[in-house]
Write a protein that holds these residues in place. Structure first.
Motif, PDB file in Angstrom:
ATOM      1  N   ASP A 196       2.771   4.102  -4.747  1.00  0.00           N
ATOM      2  CA  ASP A 196       1.696   4.637  -5.581  1.00  0.00           C
ATOM      3  C   ASP A 196       1.353   6.043  -5.090  1.00  0.00           C
ATOM      4  O   ASP A 196       1.524   6.364  -3.906  1.00  0.00           O
ATOM      5  N   VAL A 197       0.817   6.878  -5.996  1.00  0.00           N
ATOM      6  CA  VAL A 197       0.475   8.251  -5.622  1.00  0.00           C
ATOM      7  C   VAL A 197      -0.936   8.336  -5.058  1.00  0.00           C
ATOM      8  O   VAL A 197      -1.165   8.823  -3.945  1.00  0.00           O
ATOM      9  N   SER A 246      -0.080   4.257   5.824  1.00  0.00           N
ATOM     10  CA  SER A 246       0.327   4.216   7.233  1.00  0.00           C
ATOM     11  C   SER A 246       0.989   2.885   7.580  1.00  0.00           C
ATOM     12  O   SER A 246       1.956   2.836   8.346  1.00  0.00           O
ATOM     13  N   THR A 247       0.472   1.810   7.015  1.00  0.00           N
ATOM     14  CA  THR A 247       1.084   0.479   7.252  1.00  0.00           C
ATOM     15  C   THR A 247       2.486   0.419   6.645  1.00  0.00           C
ATOM     16  O   THR A 247       3.415  -0.133   7.231  1.00  0.00           O
ATOM     17  N   GLY A 248       2.625   1.001   5.473  1.00  0.00           N
ATOM     18  CA  GLY A 248       3.939   1.026   4.825  1.00  0.00           C
ATOM     19  C   GLY A 248       4.957   1.808   5.629  1.00  0.00           C
ATOM     20  O   GLY A 248       6.132   1.411   5.729  1.00  0.00           O
ATOM     21  N   ASP A 306       0.815   0.073  -2.508  1.00  0.00           N
ATOM     22  CA  ASP A 306      -0.167   0.365  -3.559  1.00  0.00           C
ATOM     23  C   ASP A 306      -1.528  -0.138  -3.077  1.00  0.00           C
ATOM     24  O   ASP A 306      -1.635  -1.269  -2.589  1.00  0.00           O
ATOM     25  N   ASP A 307      -2.551   0.708  -3.204  1.00  0.00           N
ATOM     26  CA  ASP A 307      -3.878   0.315  -2.706  1.00  0.00           C
ATOM     27  C   ASP A 307      -4.613  -0.622  -3.657  1.00  0.00           C
ATOM     28  O   ASP A 307      -5.708  -1.102  -3.350  1.00  0.00           O
ATOM     29  N   THR A 308      -4.060  -0.898  -4.838  1.00  0.00           N
ATOM     30  CA  THR A 308      -4.693  -1.801  -5.801  1.00  0.00           C
ATOM     31  C   THR A 308      -4.054  -3.182  -5.695  1.00  0.00           C
ATOM     32  O   THR A 308      -2.870  -3.350  -6.051  1.00  0.00           O
ATOM     33  N   GLN A 350      -6.996   7.855   2.343  1.00  0.00           N
ATOM     34  CA  GLN A 350      -6.512   8.224   3.682  1.00  0.00           C
ATOM     35  C   GLN A 350      -5.192   9.010   3.639  1.00  0.00           C
ATOM     36  O   GLN A 350      -5.067  10.078   4.218  1.00  0.00           O
ATOM     37  N   MET A 351      -4.193   8.504   2.940  1.00  0.00           N
ATOM     38  CA  MET A 351      -2.888   9.169   2.876  1.00  0.00           C
ATOM     39  C   MET A 351      -2.306   8.985   1.476  1.00  0.00           C
ATOM     40  O   MET A 351      -2.107   7.851   1.027  1.00  0.00           O
ATOM     41  N   SER A 352      -2.052  10.105   0.812  1.00  0.00           N
ATOM     42  CA  SER A 352      -1.509  10.002  -0.543  1.00  0.00           C
ATOM     43  C   SER A 352      -0.038   9.579  -0.513  1.00  0.00           C
ATOM     44  O   SER A 352       0.630   9.628   0.523  1.00  0.00           O
TER      45      SER A 352
END
Length: 493
Positions: free
Chosen positions: A58-59, A41-43, A14-16, A63-65
């Protein structure tokens, strides 16, 4: 104290940061191991290096959904089977459909309730555990199938190429289901003549009924001597062993034979030759010993008399052995015919008991006889010989102050009479019950020395009874006693 094992390894993408911290804290509090990353990408790299048990994704991420991350994970063999649950603020049905099309297993909308998240996580972890268990069991089953197929191929190869005749027969019918080429070669039958017919229908031996009875009642048997009647009418001596096997859920008997016809011929010739060659010098030896014991050549010291008695005793024992061998061979070869005549069984039982009474008295054994007055056609001398042999064995192997019972009863159903000789002796081990009637077979190898037996008596009894059209067998329990049975037809001619 060691830390408890985590319930599962969960990767949160999740980016948050606030969402990551909230999910991580709650999941750790409930016993999960949590790894959290802010980039798709890290995930992906983290999941490939160390695949987690489940991924929360997360959706909406830069960079990448989440959809793209899911597609990458599902395209990789290392991460394809990891359950992925989407967590997003997007509530449109089209977004949810897209998530499932990408490969997600569930979709949770924000703001979420932690109880809902925990329940869905546990549900999908349980499903994955069950899937893994099912996959493992399926792999095991496939391996067992491969192993069985390999074993069946190996068995089929051995079965077909074995030099020993082999047959698979049903129980209890004794129907031949499969035979190998060696069996057909030995018996002289074709496969079509054999398959589907029973041992008795093919008349594979004079004693087929008895053999079938053993097949039905005994789990395993080794080296039973059997006279096989071939398709051409010739007789072959074979040793038969069988074990019960399971095939397609049914129980069969696997018969393995060994043709000993030539060996038996050479053995019989050797025994006959040796027996006759030994008899002449033994007769001379016994005459000399009798002359010495008579005192005509002078008196002996006490020690000399003891040595002479030992010589006489062992010479007599050797003569009994030779006589038994010759008697057995003459009966087996048909050189002695049964002089059958009408006789009363009660008289034969009484005569046999009276002949063995002195031996029983010396051994402190009580003989109890229940004669049955019934007429049968038999050779009276040979029947008495059989009964005295059975009584002699019963007395020899019974402790003092015990009883030996001899009784008889008739059966109208089978038109036969059965005689039993029951003792309270040491008994016979189960694995010897079938071989005890073979030549030179004894329960204990020391019996020949201690009891003076030759190991031929029961073989002689069996041949006498079989030539009368009857059968002989034994039932025994170790340390409790044995019962020998002799069954004779009442309509024998």
């Amino acid at each position: 104290m060691s830390e408890p094992t985590p319930k599962a390894d969960i990767l949160v993408i999740d980016d948050t940061p606030e969402n990551l911290n909230l999910l991580s804290t709650l999941l750790i509090e409930h016993g999960y191991k949590v790894r959290s990353v802010t980039k798709g990408s890290t995930g992906i790299r983290g999941a490939q290096v160390m695949p987690p048990d489940l991924i929360l994704l997360d959706v909406n991420m830069p960079q990448m959904s989440g959809y793209e991350v899911c597609q990458h994970l599902k395209a990789d063999d290392r991460t394809r089977d990891i359950p992925i649950i989407f967590i997003s603020a997007l509530e449109a049905v089209s977004d949810k459909v897209k998530a499932f099309q990408a490969g997600g297993v569930d979709y949770i909308t924000k703001p979420f309730q932690i109880e809902e998240v925990l329940a869905r996580i546990e549900t999908h972890l349980t499903l994955r555990r069950l899937q893994n268990q099912l996959r493992f069991q399926n792999e095991q089953l496939q391996q067992e199938i491969r192993d069985r197929e390999h074993a069946e191929e190996k068995f089929a190869t051995i079965f077909q190429q074995s030099p020993n005749p082999i047959a698979i027969v049903t129980i209890p019918e004794g129907q031949l289901m499969e035979v190998n080429p060696s069996f057909l070669s030995m018996s002289g039958y074709t496969r079509d003549q054999v398959i589907g017919n029973s041992i008795t229908q093919l008349h594979l031996g004079h004693d087929s009924e008895t053999f079938l009875h053993r097949l039905q009642t005994i789990e395993t048997l080794h080296n039973l001597e059997f006279e096989l009647l071939t398709h051409s009418g010739s007789v072959k001596s074979i040793l038969v062993s069988f074990d019960r096997i399971e095939l397609n859920g049914a129980t069969y008997a696997l018969l393995i034979a060994n043709d000993i016809t030539e060996r038996k011929r050479l053995e019989n010739e050797f025994i006959s030759l040796v027996s006759h060659e030994l008899r002449t010098p033994l007769t001379s030896m016994m005459g000399s010993l009798d002359l010495l014991s008579s005192g005509q050549l002078g008196s002996l010291t006490e020690q000399g008399q003891q040595v002479l008695n030992i010589g006489v005793k062992n010479a007599e024992r050797l003569i009994r052995l030779i006589n038994d061998i010759l008697d057995l061979e003459r009966i087996r070869s048909g050189k002695i015919t049964m002089n059958q005549q009408s006789c009363n069984l009660a008289d034969l039982m009484t005569q046999a008991t009276e002949e063995m009474q002195a031996m029983a008295d010396r051994s402190e054994i009580q003989l109890i006889t229940e004669p049955l007055s019934i007429s049968l056609a038999a050779d009276p001398d040979r029947i008495v010989q059989t009964l005295t042999n059975l009584l002699s064995n019963a007395i020899k192997f019974s402790p003092a102050q015990t009883t030996v019972n001899v009784r008889a009863y008739s059966s109208e159903q089978t038109s036969s009479v059965c005689i039993s000789v029951c003792d309270q002796g040491r008994g016979i081990p189960s694995h010897q019950l079938q071989t005890i009637f073979e030549r030179f077979q004894q329960v204990d190898a020391s019996d020949a020395r201690q009891k003076g037996g030759t190991g031929l008596g029961l073989a002689i009894c069996r041949n006498i009874i079989e030539q009368h059209g009857g059968r002989i067998w034994v039932e025994s329990t170790v340390n409790q006693g044995s019962t020998f049975y002799v069954e004779l037809p009442l309509d024998a001619e």
